[in-house]
Design a protein around this motif. Sequence first.
Motif, PDB file in Angstrom:
ATOM      1  N   SER A   1     -29.390 -80.630-106.035  1.00 53.33           N
ATOM      2  CA  SER A   1     -29.464 -79.271-105.222  1.00 53.33           C
ATOM      3  C   SER A   1     -30.273 -77.948-105.989  1.00 53.33           C
ATOM      4  CB  SER A   1     -27.804 -78.516-105.539  1.00 53.33           C
ATOM      5  OG  SER A   1     -27.245 -79.307-104.769  1.00 53.33           O
ATOM      6  N   GLU A   2     -30.103 -77.876-107.634  1.00 54.13           N
ATOM      7  CA  GLU A   2     -30.767 -76.899-108.449  1.00 54.13           C
ATOM      8  C   GLU A   2     -32.092 -77.690-108.051  1.00 54.13           C
ATOM      9  OE1 GLU A   2     -30.507 -77.804-112.640  1.00 54.13           O
ATOM     10  OE2 GLU A   2     -28.272 -76.748-112.778  1.00 54.13           O
ATOM     11  N   ARG A   3     -32.523 -78.544-107.722  1.00 57.69           N
ATOM     12  CA  ARG A   3     -34.094 -78.301-107.629  1.00 57.69           C
ATOM     13  C   ARG A   3     -34.776 -78.136-105.805  1.00 57.69           C
ATOM     14  NH1 ARG A   3     -37.070 -84.166-107.401  1.00 57.69           N
ATOM     15  NH2 ARG A   3     -39.280 -83.783-107.210  1.00 57.69           N
ATOM     16  N   ILE A   4     -33.975 -78.003-105.313  1.00 57.35           N
ATOM     17  CA  ILE A   4     -33.430 -77.727-104.042  1.00 57.35           C
ATOM     18  C   ILE A   4     -34.131 -76.773-103.755  1.00 57.35           C
ATOM     19  CG2 ILE A   4     -32.109 -77.269-101.553  1.00 57.35           C
ATOM     20  CD1 ILE A   4     -32.112 -80.106-102.286  1.00 57.35           C
ATOM     21  N   GLU A   5     -33.197 -75.505-104.463  1.00 57.69           N
ATOM     22  CA  GLU A   5     -33.085 -73.656-104.843  1.00 57.69           C
ATOM     23  C   GLU A   5     -34.244 -73.795-105.394  1.00 57.69           C
ATOM     24  OE1 GLU A   5     -29.786 -72.889-106.961  1.00 57.69           O
ATOM     25  OE2 GLU A   5     -27.875 -73.779-105.432  1.00 57.69           O
ATOM     26  N   PHE A   6     -34.841 -74.000-106.431  1.00 55.69           N
ATOM     27  CA  PHE A   6     -36.081 -74.137-106.906  1.00 55.69           C
ATOM     28  C   PHE A   6     -37.346 -74.344-105.834  1.00 55.69           C
ATOM     29  CE2 PHE A   6     -39.741 -75.057-109.188  1.00 55.69           C
ATOM     30  CZ  PHE A   6     -40.487 -74.105-110.208  1.00 55.69           C
ATOM     31  N   LEU A   7     -37.504 -75.432-104.816  1.00 57.56           N
ATOM     32  CA  LEU A   7     -38.338 -75.819-104.678  1.00 57.56           C
ATOM     33  C   LEU A   7     -38.294 -74.600-102.691  1.00 57.56           C
ATOM     34  CD1 LEU A   7     -37.817 -79.543-104.225  1.00 57.56           C
ATOM     35  CD2 LEU A   7     -40.175 -77.937-105.017  1.00 57.56           C
ATOM     36  N   THR A   8     -36.909 -74.075-102.998  1.00 58.40           N
ATOM     37  CA  THR A   8     -36.911 -73.217-101.746  1.00 58.40           C
ATOM     38  C   THR A   8     -37.428 -71.972-102.320  1.00 58.40           C
ATOM     39  OG1 THR A   8     -35.095 -74.586-100.796  1.00 58.40           O
ATOM     40  CG2 THR A   8     -35.479 -72.082 -99.894  1.00 58.40           C
ATOM     41  N   ARG A   9     -37.037 -70.920-103.070  1.00 60.84           N
ATOM     42  CA  ARG A   9     -37.582 -70.560-103.320  1.00 60.84           C
ATOM     43  C   ARG A   9     -38.723 -70.135-103.494  1.00 60.84           C
ATOM     44  NH1 ARG A   9     -33.272 -70.734-107.337  1.00 60.84           N
ATOM     45  NH2 ARG A   9     -34.783 -70.799-108.817  1.00 60.84           N
ATOM     46  N   ASN A  10     -39.859 -70.845-104.011  1.00 64.29           N
ATOM     47  CA  ASN A  10     -41.264 -71.515-104.203  1.00 64.29           C
ATOM     48  C   ASN A  10     -41.431 -71.390-102.556  1.00 64.29           C
ATOM     49  OD1 ASN A  10     -41.248 -71.436-106.863  1.00 64.29           O
ATOM     50  ND2 ASN A  10     -41.185 -73.661-107.007  1.00 64.29           N
ATOM     51  N   ARG A  11     -41.567 -72.030-101.573  1.00 71.44           N
ATOM     52  CA  ARG A  11     -41.772 -72.500-100.372  1.00 71.44           C
ATOM     53  C   ARG A  11     -41.583 -71.051 -99.656  1.00 71.44           C
ATOM     54  NH1 ARG A  11     -37.503 -74.461 -96.603  1.00 71.44           N
ATOM     55  NH2 ARG A  11     -37.256 -72.352 -96.548  1.00 71.44           N
ATOM     56  N   ASP A  12     -40.865 -70.220 -99.562  1.00 73.22           N
ATOM     57  CA  ASP A  12     -40.703 -68.820 -99.458  1.00 73.22           C
ATOM     58  C   ASP A  12     -42.064 -68.106 -99.738  1.00 73.22           C
ATOM     59  OD1 ASP A  12     -38.451 -70.034 -98.061  1.00 73.22           O
ATOM     60  OD2 ASP A  12     -36.633 -68.463 -98.673  1.00 73.22           O
ATOM     61  N   ALA A  13     -41.473 -67.789-101.069  1.00 67.63           N
ATOM     62  CA  ALA A  13     -42.811 -67.410-101.822  1.00 67.63           C
ATOM     63  C   ALA A  13     -44.364 -67.637-101.719  1.00 67.63           C
ATOM     64  CB  ALA A  13     -42.718 -67.225-103.580  1.00 67.63           C
ATOM     65  N   ILE A  14     -44.173 -68.759-100.939  1.00 73.66           N
ATOM     66  CA  ILE A  14     -45.936 -68.872-100.775  1.00 73.66           C
ATOM     67  C   ILE A  14     -45.697 -68.797 -99.596  1.00 73.66           C
ATOM     68  CG2 ILE A  14     -46.971 -71.295-100.091  1.00 73.66           C
ATOM     69  CD1 ILE A  14     -46.155 -72.336-102.385  1.00 73.66           C
ATOM     70  N   ALA A  15     -44.731 -68.700 -98.406  1.00 74.24           N
ATOM     71  CA  ALA A  15     -44.961 -68.188 -97.009  1.00 74.24           C
ATOM     72  C   ALA A  15     -45.033 -66.126 -96.909  1.00 74.24           C
ATOM     73  CB  ALA A  15     -43.548 -68.693 -96.367  1.00 74.24           C
ATOM     74  N   ASN A  16     -44.335 -65.900 -97.579  1.00 71.55           N
ATOM     75  CA  ASN A  16     -44.644 -64.397 -97.914  1.00 71.55           C
ATOM     76  C   ASN A  16     -46.140 -64.386 -98.156  1.00 71.55           C
ATOM     77  OD1 ASN A  16     -43.698 -61.726 -98.087  1.00 71.55           O
ATOM     78  ND2 ASN A  16     -43.348 -62.355-100.419  1.00 71.55           N
ATOM     79  N   TYR A  17     -46.656 -64.981 -99.425  1.00 69.79           N
ATOM     80  CA  TYR A  17     -48.179 -64.736 -99.715  1.00 69.79           C
ATOM     81  C   TYR A  17     -48.832 -64.398 -98.366  1.00 69.79           C
ATOM     82  CZ  TYR A  17     -52.463 -64.587-102.054  1.00 69.79           C
ATOM     83  OH  TYR A  17     -53.306 -65.081-102.995  1.00 69.79           O
ATOM     84  N   VAL A  18     -48.062 -65.862 -97.631  1.00 66.42           N
ATOM     85  CA  VAL A  18     -49.251 -66.462 -96.573  1.00 66.42           C
ATOM     86  C   VAL A  18     -49.670 -65.025 -95.875  1.00 66.42           C
ATOM     87  CG1 VAL A  18     -49.714 -67.790 -94.671  1.00 66.42           C
ATOM     88  CG2 VAL A  18     -49.460 -68.747 -97.058  1.00 66.42           C
ATOM     89  N   ASP A  19     -47.835 -64.755 -95.306  1.00 69.51           N
ATOM     90  CA  ASP A  19     -47.456 -63.411 -94.574  1.00 69.51           C
ATOM     91  C   ASP A  19     -48.771 -62.573 -94.967  1.00 69.51           C
ATOM     92  OD1 ASP A  19     -46.358 -65.478 -92.943  1.00 69.51           O
ATOM     93  OD2 ASP A  19     -44.440 -64.776 -93.483  1.00 69.51           O
ATOM     94  N   LYS A  20     -48.474 -61.745 -96.268  1.00 78.70           N
ATOM     95  CA  LYS A  20     -49.109 -60.936 -96.489  1.00 78.70           C
ATOM     96  C   LYS A  20     -50.737 -61.053 -96.629  1.00 78.70           C
ATOM     97  CE  LYS A  20     -45.721 -58.641 -99.660  1.00 78.70           C
ATOM     98  NZ  LYS A  20     -45.196 -58.580-101.021  1.00 78.70           N
TER      99      LYS A  20
END
Length: 128
Positions: free
Chosen positions: A96-115
């Motif tokens: 669960s901790e790993r999933i939260e970490f990966l989700t944050r990273n995925r969202d950060a990358i998606a945000n970066y790509v959008d920008k």
Amino acid sequence: MRIGQLAERTGVSRRLLRYYEEQGLLTPSRSANGYREYGEAHVHVVEQITGLLDAGLPTRIIAQLLPCLDTSQSVYVSDVTPEMLATLRCEQARLSERIEFLTRNRDAIANYVDKVLSVKTAVRRNAD
């Protein structure tokens, strides 16, 4: 099917399939000439093993967990020891901790790509 065919069907190397056998995760039958023989059910078992490994479970826990799973992935509670249950709870929390970490990273990358795409679009518009 032979080990090469199982490797092809599952995308897992022959060497890794032999390792799974050494670890007690996979049990093929043997033909008269000593070749490993695998059935359709082994494809599902290998998929379960690789899925559990990808989720971060170590082979020692997978070895305990696999006998509790059937092809429909139903768990037989009569086989679960208190120790195994405690280990699985710890692994669940860790995942669960790993999933939260990966989700944050995925969202950060998606945000970066959008920008990046927004900036490229704005530059293109200004160039026209």
